[in-house]
Every structure is written in structure tokens, then in C-alpha cells.
Motif scaffolding. Structure first.
Motif, PDB file in Angstrom:
ATOM      1  N   MET A   3       0.843  -1.204   0.000  1.00 57.13           N
ATOM      2  CA  MET A   3       0.000   0.000   0.000  1.00 57.13           C
ATOM      3  C   MET A   3       0.881   1.258   0.000  1.00 57.13           C
ATOM      4  SD  MET A   3      -2.844  -1.566  -0.104  1.00 57.13           S
ATOM      5  CE  MET A   3      -4.043  -0.252   0.070  1.00 57.13           C
ATOM      6  N   SER A   4       2.077   1.110  -0.563  1.00 58.67           N
ATOM      7  CA  SER A   4       3.068   2.188  -0.663  1.00 58.67           C
ATOM      8  C   SER A   4       3.513   2.714   0.706  1.00 58.67           C
ATOM      9  CB  SER A   4       2.542   3.337  -1.542  1.00 58.67           C
ATOM     10  OG  SER A   4       2.365   2.888  -2.867  1.00 58.67           O
ATOM     11  N   LYS A   5       3.528   1.828   1.687  1.00 58.61           N
ATOM     12  CA  LYS A   5       4.088   2.119   3.009  1.00 58.61           C
ATOM     13  C   LYS A   5       5.121   1.044   3.321  1.00 58.61           C
ATOM     14  CE  LYS A   5       1.224   5.547   3.748  1.00 58.61           C
ATOM     15  NZ  LYS A   5       1.682   6.948   3.766  1.00 58.61           N
ATOM     16  N   SER A   6       6.276   1.453   3.839  1.00 52.73           N
ATOM     17  CA  SER A   6       7.376   0.498   3.950  1.00 52.73           C
ATOM     18  C   SER A   6       7.663  -0.006   5.353  1.00 52.73           C
ATOM     19  CB  SER A   6       8.661   1.136   3.401  1.00 52.73           C
ATOM     20  OG  SER A   6       9.002   2.301   4.139  1.00 52.73           O
ATOM     21  N   ASP A   7       7.148   0.649   6.398  1.00 54.44           N
ATOM     22  CA  ASP A   7       7.629   0.339   7.742  1.00 54.44           C
ATOM     23  C   ASP A   7       7.349  -1.091   8.177  1.00 54.44           C
ATOM     24  OD1 ASP A   7       4.948   1.031   7.736  1.00 54.44           O
ATOM     25  OD2 ASP A   7       5.015   2.161   9.610  1.00 54.44           O
TER      26      ASP A   7
END
Length: 317
Positions: A303-307
Motif C-alpha cells: 500500500m506504498s508504506k514500507s515500515d
């Protein structure tokens, strides 16, 4: 350019890491998306999928006439793919969808991909238009993903839609989607598998599954595929749970099961950070079991979040 199947073959049994990203909302800058990709590059993803979102429409009065005005909320799949390949020197895999396109428009898009050296693509039917209760193809477009796969396969043989047009063969490696818990429109999993086999028979080179939270669904699905002589690589798709709200929206949107034990662990949490950690821990255990089973890759829906994905990959790769 390297085909996804070549990466899988050269890994020689080692499980690879890959991700899917979503183009930024209209008006946002590519730089923010890049900042979420960069932390994941240490895990050497051989490919990054980029989703495509069909146009949505609003109704407006124009000169006294009610018209449907197209809006594009997440533009840029083609440009983002080119930017990823230029910046990160890794393969970009655009989603190519049936919905909203004629066959000629699809051919033009594929020619543009080929021109830019983008020769891997994930072929999808796509969702129905917002507000519709079923998928309706654009007049002159494909109704099913297997038809689009067949069009790409024909282009790989140098065959375009109009015979009078001469063309050199393209060299696309074609991925398709599958649903371990069946597509919600299919009457049964067996029927869904028959449709999947049509896509493979039409020329698909590999399969990426929808997300799942119970590995047994994936293992059973792969066994059923092999029994039906679907022999291409089947890459499992994973998404770390991140919020309590996802307990409701993921089953609603993607028609999947969330195991009761995971639901109970989330409901014990008293903060969003605790929920995110439960999602990370669950995905790590999923990944360990899948890697032990020798899956070709773990494909993460970021979802275009990397953490969260970085926290999981740090323990697996």
C-alpha cells in the motif's frame, strides 16, 4: 531486460522478496513514493509491481447538459515504472487491466511499455466501474483476463490486431492473479481454477496470489493447481495487518478469511502500535513457513508504506 520467470529460475530454490506499490494520489509527487521504496531495496527485490487504477466518473452539468466527466485519481503507472527502472535498476511490473480500455488502446499501452524496455506485466481483468454491480467491458474491450493474456501472447509472436500492420515480436513475461480462497464472483473454487487454467493456457508465465492470512489456503490451492496441470510458478501474496478496521474491510473488499486467533490477538491490543506489531509478527510466522516450503517469492502488498514490510523482511531475508 530480465523476465520474472528468469529471476525465479536463477534463484535455484531460494525464496525471493518482491513488493507491490500504488501510484500516488493525483497531485502528489513521485518523491514521496520513492521514499517508501528506498528502505526496502536492501532486500534486493528483483521486481516491483505497480498497480493501475481505472478512471472514475462524476456527473456534472456542462452548458446545461448532464455529462459524465472522467477523473483519474491515481495517474502515472507507466511513468512510475520507467522511473523505478531508472532509479533502482530493478524490473517494474505494471498492472495491465481490461476495464476501461478497448483492445486497440491496450495494444498502444503495451507498445509503449515495450518501447520503454518494460517487458514484464501483470494481466488483470480489473474491478467493475465504481457504482456498477458487475464488470462491464468497454465497447471493443476484453471481458476476461484470459482474452488479454492471449492478446499479449499474440504480440509476442509479432501479431497485432490489424493484419496490415507489420510488427516485430514483443517479449513480454506475463503474470496473472489468482485467489486461494476463490474469486468472489466464481461459483466455486473448482470453477475459479478452471478460469485460472484458461489464463495459463492462453500464455501466462507465472501466478501471483491475492493476500491470505492462513497458509493452508495457499498450500491447498497450489496442490489443486498442480492436479489440474497448472505448472507455472505460484507466488504467494502477503499483507501485514495494520489496523483494527482491517478486520472488517479486508474480508469485505477481498472476500478472504482472517483466522480467529489473529482476530483475538488484535482485539486484545490497546493501541495502533500494538496492532501493527501483531500484524508484523503474524506475517513473519507466515513467511517462515512459506520459505520453509520453498515458495518462489514472498510478494508483499505494501500500500506504498514500507515500515511494516521492512520489519518483516528484516527477519526473513
Amino acid at each position: 531486460m530480465t523476465k520474472i520467470t528468469q529471476y525465479l529460475e536463477s534463484a535455484k530454490g531460494k525464496t525471493l522478496f518482491s513488493i507491490e506499490i500504488i501510484p500516488p494520489m493525483k497531485g502528489q509527487h513521485l518523491g514521496e513514493l520513492v521514499s517508501h521504496i528506498e528502505p526496502l531495496m536492501e532486500f534486493n527485490p528483483p521486481f516491483i509491481e505497480v498497480t493501475y487504477h481505472r478512471e472514475e466518473y462524476v456527473e456534472k452539468l456542462v452548458d446545461g447538459v448532464l455529462k459524465r466527466i472522467p477523473i483519474r485519481k491515481r495517474p502515472g503507472t507507466l511513468g512510475i515504472c520507467a522511473a523505478i527502472m531508472q532509479r533502482f535498476k530493478t524490473e517494474a511490473v505494471p498492472h495491465v487491466i481490461c476495464g476501461g480500455f478497448t483492445k486497440e488502446e491496450t495494444e498502444d499501452f503495451l507498445i509503449d511499455l515495450h518501447y520503454l524496455g518494460i517487458e514484464n506485466a501483470l494481466i488483470l481483468r480489473g474491478d467493475q466501474e465504481k457504482g456498477e454491480d458487475r464488470f462491464v467491458p468497454k465497447p471493443g474491450g476484453h471481458a476476461y483476463a484470459n482474452e488479454l493474456v492471449a492478446q499479449v501472447h499474440a504480440m509476442n509472436q509479432g501479431i497485432l490486431l490489424h493484419e496490415e500492420t507489420e510488427s516485430l515480436p514483443t517479449n513480454f513475461c506475463v503474470g496473472v492473479a489468482a485467489y486461494p480462497e476463490k474469486h468472489f464472483e466464481a461459483a466455486s473454487l473448482d470453477e475459479d481454477l478452471r478460469y485460472l487454467k484458461q489464463k495459463v493456457d492462453a500464455g501466462a508465465d507465472y501466478i501471483v496470489t491475492q493476500m491470505f492470512f492462513n497458509n493452508q489456503h495457499y498450500f491447498d490451492f497450489v496442490a489443486k493447481c498442480r492436479a489440474m496441470d497448472i505448472q507455472v510458478p505460484i507466488i504467494p501474496g502477503l499483507k501485514p495487518l495494520a489496523t483494527a478496521r482491517q478486520l472488517e474491510i479486508l474480508p469485505e473488499i477481498f472476500h478472504l478469511e482472517i483466522p480467529e486467533i489473529l482476530v483475538k490477538e488484535v482485539k486484545k491490543c490497546t493501541s495502533n502500535a500494538a496492532i501493527k506489531q501483531v500484524g508484523i509478527d503474524w506475517a513473519v510466522e507466515q513467511g517462515k513457513e512459506l520459505i520453509k516450503a520453498g515458495v518462489p517469492a514472498l510478494h508483499f502488498y505494501t500500500m506504498s508504506k514500507s515500515d511494516s514490510v521492512k520489519a518483516i523482511a528484516s527477519q526473513l531475508f
